[in-house]
Design a protein around this motif. Structure first.
Motif, PDB file in Angstrom:
ATOM      1  N   SER A   1       0.820  -1.219   0.000  1.00  0.00           N
ATOM      2  CA  SER A   1       0.000   0.000   0.000  1.00  0.00           C
ATOM      3  C   SER A   1       0.849   1.262   0.000  1.00  0.00           C
ATOM      4  CB  SER A   1      -0.926   0.012   1.221  1.00  0.00           C
ATOM      5  OG  SER A   1      -0.164  -0.023   2.417  1.00  0.00           O
ATOM      6  N   PHE A   2       2.161   1.136  -0.138  1.00  0.00           N
ATOM      7  CA  PHE A   2       3.030   2.313  -0.118  1.00  0.00           C
ATOM      8  C   PHE A   2       4.269   2.042  -0.962  1.00  0.00           C
ATOM      9  CE2 PHE A   2       4.190  -0.416   3.402  1.00  0.00           C
ATOM     10  CZ  PHE A   2       5.559  -0.504   3.309  1.00  0.00           C
ATOM     11  N   TYR A   3       4.914   3.161  -1.361  1.00  0.00           N
ATOM     12  CA  TYR A   3       6.218   3.112  -2.010  1.00  0.00           C
ATOM     13  C   TYR A   3       7.274   3.515  -0.987  1.00  0.00           C
ATOM     14  CZ  TYR A   3       3.971   2.836  -6.600  1.00  0.00           C
ATOM     15  OH  TYR A   3       3.225   2.445  -7.689  1.00  0.00           O
ATOM     16  N   SER A   4       8.410   2.880  -1.046  1.00  0.00           N
ATOM     17  CA  SER A   4       9.539   3.224  -0.181  1.00  0.00           C
ATOM     18  C   SER A   4      10.548   4.020  -0.992  1.00  0.00           C
ATOM     19  CB  SER A   4      10.201   1.966   0.381  1.00  0.00           C
ATOM     20  OG  SER A   4       9.313   1.283   1.243  1.00  0.00           O
TER      21      SER A   4
ATOM     22  N   SER B   1      21.802  -0.043   4.163  1.00  0.00           N
ATOM     23  CA  SER B   1      22.847   0.875   3.706  1.00  0.00           C
ATOM     24  C   SER B   1      22.335   2.296   3.523  1.00  0.00           C
ATOM     25  CB  SER B   1      23.439   0.375   2.380  1.00  0.00           C
ATOM     26  OG  SER B   1      23.983  -0.917   2.536  1.00  0.00           O
ATOM     27  N   PHE B   2      21.025   2.485   3.511  1.00  0.00           N
ATOM     28  CA  PHE B   2      20.457   3.803   3.275  1.00  0.00           C
ATOM     29  C   PHE B   2      20.245   4.535   4.606  1.00  0.00           C
ATOM     30  CE2 PHE B   2      19.437   1.358  -0.446  1.00  0.00           C
ATOM     31  CZ  PHE B   2      19.662   2.252  -1.479  1.00  0.00           C
ATOM     32  N   GLN B   3      20.555   5.806   4.548  1.00  0.00           N
ATOM     33  CA  GLN B   3      20.460   6.611   5.772  1.00  0.00           C
ATOM     34  C   GLN B   3      19.020   6.966   6.115  1.00  0.00           C
ATOM     35  OE1 GLN B   3      22.088  10.612   5.543  1.00  0.00           O
ATOM     36  NE2 GLN B   3      22.932  10.433   7.615  1.00  0.00           N
ATOM     37  N   LYS B   4      18.207   7.299   5.113  1.00  0.00           N
ATOM     38  CA  LYS B   4      16.835   7.725   5.363  1.00  0.00           C
ATOM     39  C   LYS B   4      15.891   6.999   4.421  1.00  0.00           C
ATOM     40  CE  LYS B   4      17.937  12.314   7.134  1.00  0.00           C
ATOM     41  NZ  LYS B   4      17.697  13.773   7.007  1.00  0.00           N
ATOM     42  N   GLU B   5      14.642   6.917   4.880  1.00  0.00           N
ATOM     43  CA  GLU B   5      13.607   6.253   4.085  1.00  0.00           C
ATOM     44  C   GLU B   5      12.285   6.974   4.298  1.00  0.00           C
ATOM     45  OE1 GLU B   5      11.411   1.882   3.573  1.00  0.00           O
ATOM     46  OE2 GLU B   5      13.209   2.100   4.825  1.00  0.00           O
ATOM     47  N   GLU B   6      11.602   7.253   3.190  1.00  0.00           N
ATOM     48  CA  GLU B   6      10.289   7.883   3.226  1.00  0.00           C
ATOM     49  C   GLU B   6       9.271   6.926   2.612  1.00  0.00           C
ATOM     50  OE1 GLU B   6       9.850  10.751   4.637  1.00  0.00           O
ATOM     51  OE2 GLU B   6      11.886  11.576   4.723  1.00  0.00           O
ATOM     52  N   ARG B   7       8.049   6.968   3.149  1.00  0.00           N
ATOM     53  CA  ARG B   7       6.975   6.121   2.620  1.00  0.00           C
ATOM     54  C   ARG B   7       5.820   7.011   2.160  1.00  0.00           C
ATOM     55  NH1 ARG B   7       6.497   0.754   6.550  1.00  0.00           N
ATOM     56  NH2 ARG B   7       8.644   0.014   6.195  1.00  0.00           N
ATOM     57  N   VAL B   8       5.364   6.757   0.923  1.00  0.00           N
ATOM     58  CA  VAL B   8       4.260   7.530   0.351  1.00  0.00           C
ATOM     59  C   VAL B   8       3.207   6.552  -0.162  1.00  0.00           C
ATOM     60  CG1 VAL B   8       5.729   9.475  -0.255  1.00  0.00           C
ATOM     61  CG2 VAL B   8       5.381   7.631  -1.910  1.00  0.00           C
ATOM     62  N   PRO B   9       1.956   6.982  -0.252  1.00  0.00           N
ATOM     63  CA  PRO B   9       0.904   6.074  -0.753  1.00  0.00           C
ATOM     64  C   PRO B   9       1.143   5.677  -2.210  1.00  0.00           C
ATOM     65  CG  PRO B   9      -0.037   7.971   0.375  1.00  0.00           C
ATOM     66  CD  PRO B   9       1.419   8.262   0.197  1.00  0.00           C
ATOM     67  N   THR B  10       0.583   4.548  -2.599  1.00  0.00           N
ATOM     68  CA  THR B  10       0.745   4.054  -3.979  1.00  0.00           C
ATOM     69  C   THR B  10      -0.035   4.894  -4.984  1.00  0.00           C
ATOM     70  OG1 THR B  10      -1.082   2.504  -3.551  1.00  0.00           O
ATOM     71  CG2 THR B  10       1.176   1.691  -3.245  1.00  0.00           C
ATOM     72  N   THR B  11      -0.886   5.782  -4.498  1.00  0.00           N
ATOM     73  CA  THR B  11      -1.618   6.662  -5.415  1.00  0.00           C
ATOM     74  C   THR B  11      -0.733   7.767  -5.968  1.00  0.00           C
ATOM     75  OG1 THR B  11      -2.352   7.974  -3.520  1.00  0.00           O
ATOM     76  CG2 THR B  11      -3.818   6.217  -4.281  1.00  0.00           C
ATOM     77  N   ARG B  12       0.420   7.968  -5.400  1.00  0.00           N
ATOM     78  CA  ARG B  12       1.320   9.024  -5.851  1.00  0.00           C
ATOM     79  C   ARG B  12       2.425   8.428  -6.715  1.00  0.00           C
ATOM     80  NH1 ARG B  12       3.045  12.928  -1.026  1.00  0.00           N
ATOM     81  NH2 ARG B  12       4.067  13.862  -2.868  1.00  0.00           N
ATOM     82  N   SER B  13       2.989   9.292  -7.584  1.00  0.00           N
ATOM     83  CA  SER B  13       4.082   8.854  -8.457  1.00  0.00           C
ATOM     84  C   SER B  13       5.251   9.835  -8.430  1.00  0.00           C
ATOM     85  CB  SER B  13       3.582   8.693  -9.898  1.00  0.00           C
ATOM     86  OG  SER B  13       3.087   9.933 -10.379  1.00  0.00           O
ATOM     87  N   SER B  14       5.258  10.757  -7.465  1.00  0.00           N
ATOM     88  CA  SER B  14       6.372  11.699  -7.328  1.00  0.00           C
ATOM     89  C   SER B  14       6.474  12.122  -5.863  1.00  0.00           C
ATOM     90  CB  SER B  14       6.179  12.924  -8.225  1.00  0.00           C
ATOM     91  OG  SER B  14       5.029  13.647  -7.820  1.00  0.00           O
ATOM     92  N   PHE B  15       7.673  12.585  -5.536  1.00  0.00           N
ATOM     93  CA  PHE B  15       7.908  13.009  -4.151  1.00  0.00           C
ATOM     94  C   PHE B  15       9.103  13.961  -4.139  1.00  0.00           C
ATOM     95  CE2 PHE B  15       9.853  12.497   0.070  1.00  0.00           C
ATOM     96  CZ  PHE B  15       8.761  12.809   0.878  1.00  0.00           C
ATOM     97  N   VAL B  16       9.012  15.015  -3.308  1.00  0.00           N
ATOM     98  CA  VAL B  16      10.094  15.995  -3.178  1.00  0.00           C
ATOM     99  C   VAL B  16      10.857  15.697  -1.893  1.00  0.00           C
ATOM    100  CG1 VAL B  16      10.691  18.421  -2.954  1.00  0.00           C
ATOM    101  CG2 VAL B  16       8.822  17.732  -4.472  1.00  0.00           C
ATOM    102  N   VAL B  17      12.120  15.381  -2.049  1.00  0.00           N
ATOM    103  CA  VAL B  17      12.982  15.109  -0.899  1.00  0.00           C
ATOM    104  C   VAL B  17      13.614  16.427  -0.461  1.00  0.00           C
ATOM    105  CG1 VAL B  17      14.935  13.787  -0.044  1.00  0.00           C
ATOM    106  CG2 VAL B  17      13.418  12.792  -1.764  1.00  0.00           C
TER     107      VAL B  17
END
Length: 223
Positions: A26-29, A47-63
């Motif tokens: 139900s989410f993208y990592s 190995s990754f320092q940070k991780e964000e989770r967003v709903p699968t309804t989205r296809s973009s994210f601003v870090v």
């Protein structure tokens, strides 16, 4: 799944990925890590320092909150497993944005101003307390001086009246003694006149009547 990194600045970057119908979660990592080195690092989630989770309804994210002039790796996966190489991209952030630098300066200036204002308020409160304490002490001293002077003014007439009363009492006592002595001398003289035989007996008159009545038994002729 190919991803794209766009709108890269000194502190932010936008990641875009295509939607996957096969994603059962139900989410993208969205995972990213600075100072990436493909020779030393692996694609393990640890190995990754940070991780964000967003709903699968989205296809973009601003870090956000990235470090300027830094190499990052960013991966997007729709499952909790480790990402693959085709799900990751490496990019470099730019220099610090002028607007961001201006905001940082404004925040720093605001912090300094707030700190200075707090210090000034504390100093003003301390000075005000000291002035009020000094005024209260001076007022209390003035009241004490006024009370002392009023007591002294009330005490002087009372002392004078007591002294005057004592003097009058002494004067009255002296007059009373003089009157009694005169009366006693008159009685003795009248007794001698009425009874001449008393002249043969010595009479002890008072101190003031000795000049008038003879001490010896002789009687003076009375005209």
């Amino acid at each position: 799944m190919g991803i794209t990194i766009q709108n890269i600045t000194g502190n932010t970057a936008m990641v875009i990925w295509p939607k996957m119908a096969s994603c059962v979660d139900s989410f993208y990592s969205i995972m990213y890590h600075p100072n990436w080195n493909s020779m030393l690092s692996s694609y393990s989630r640890k190995s990754f320092q940070k991780e964000e989770r967003v709903p699968t309804t989205r296809s973009s994210f601003v870090v956000e909150n990235l470090t300027p002039l830094t190499t990052y790796i960013m991966c997007v996966t729709c499952q909790s497993a480790n990402p693959s190489s085709d799900q990751c991209r490496v990019f470099n952030t730019l220099e610090r944005d002028p607007a961001s630098a201006s905001n940082t300066k404004k925040e720093l200036a605001l912090g300094i101003w707030l700190t200075s204002s707090m210090l000034l308020l504390i100093i003003a409160a301390v000075l005000l307390y000291g002035c009020l304490h000094l005024l209260c002490r001076r007022r209390r001293e003035r009241l004490q001086e006024q009370n002392g002077s009023s007591k002294q003014e009330h005490g002087e007439p009372w002392t004078k009246s007591v002294a005057y009363a004592s003097e009058e009492s002494s004067r009255h006592s002296q007059q009373t003694r003089d009157t009694e002595e005169k009366h006693l001398g008159g009685i003795q003289l009248a007794t001698i006149i009425e009874n001449p035989s008393v002249c043969n007996e010595p009479v002890l008159p008072s101190s003031k009547s000795r000049e008038r009545v003879p001490i010896t038994g002789e009687c003076s002729p009375i005209n």
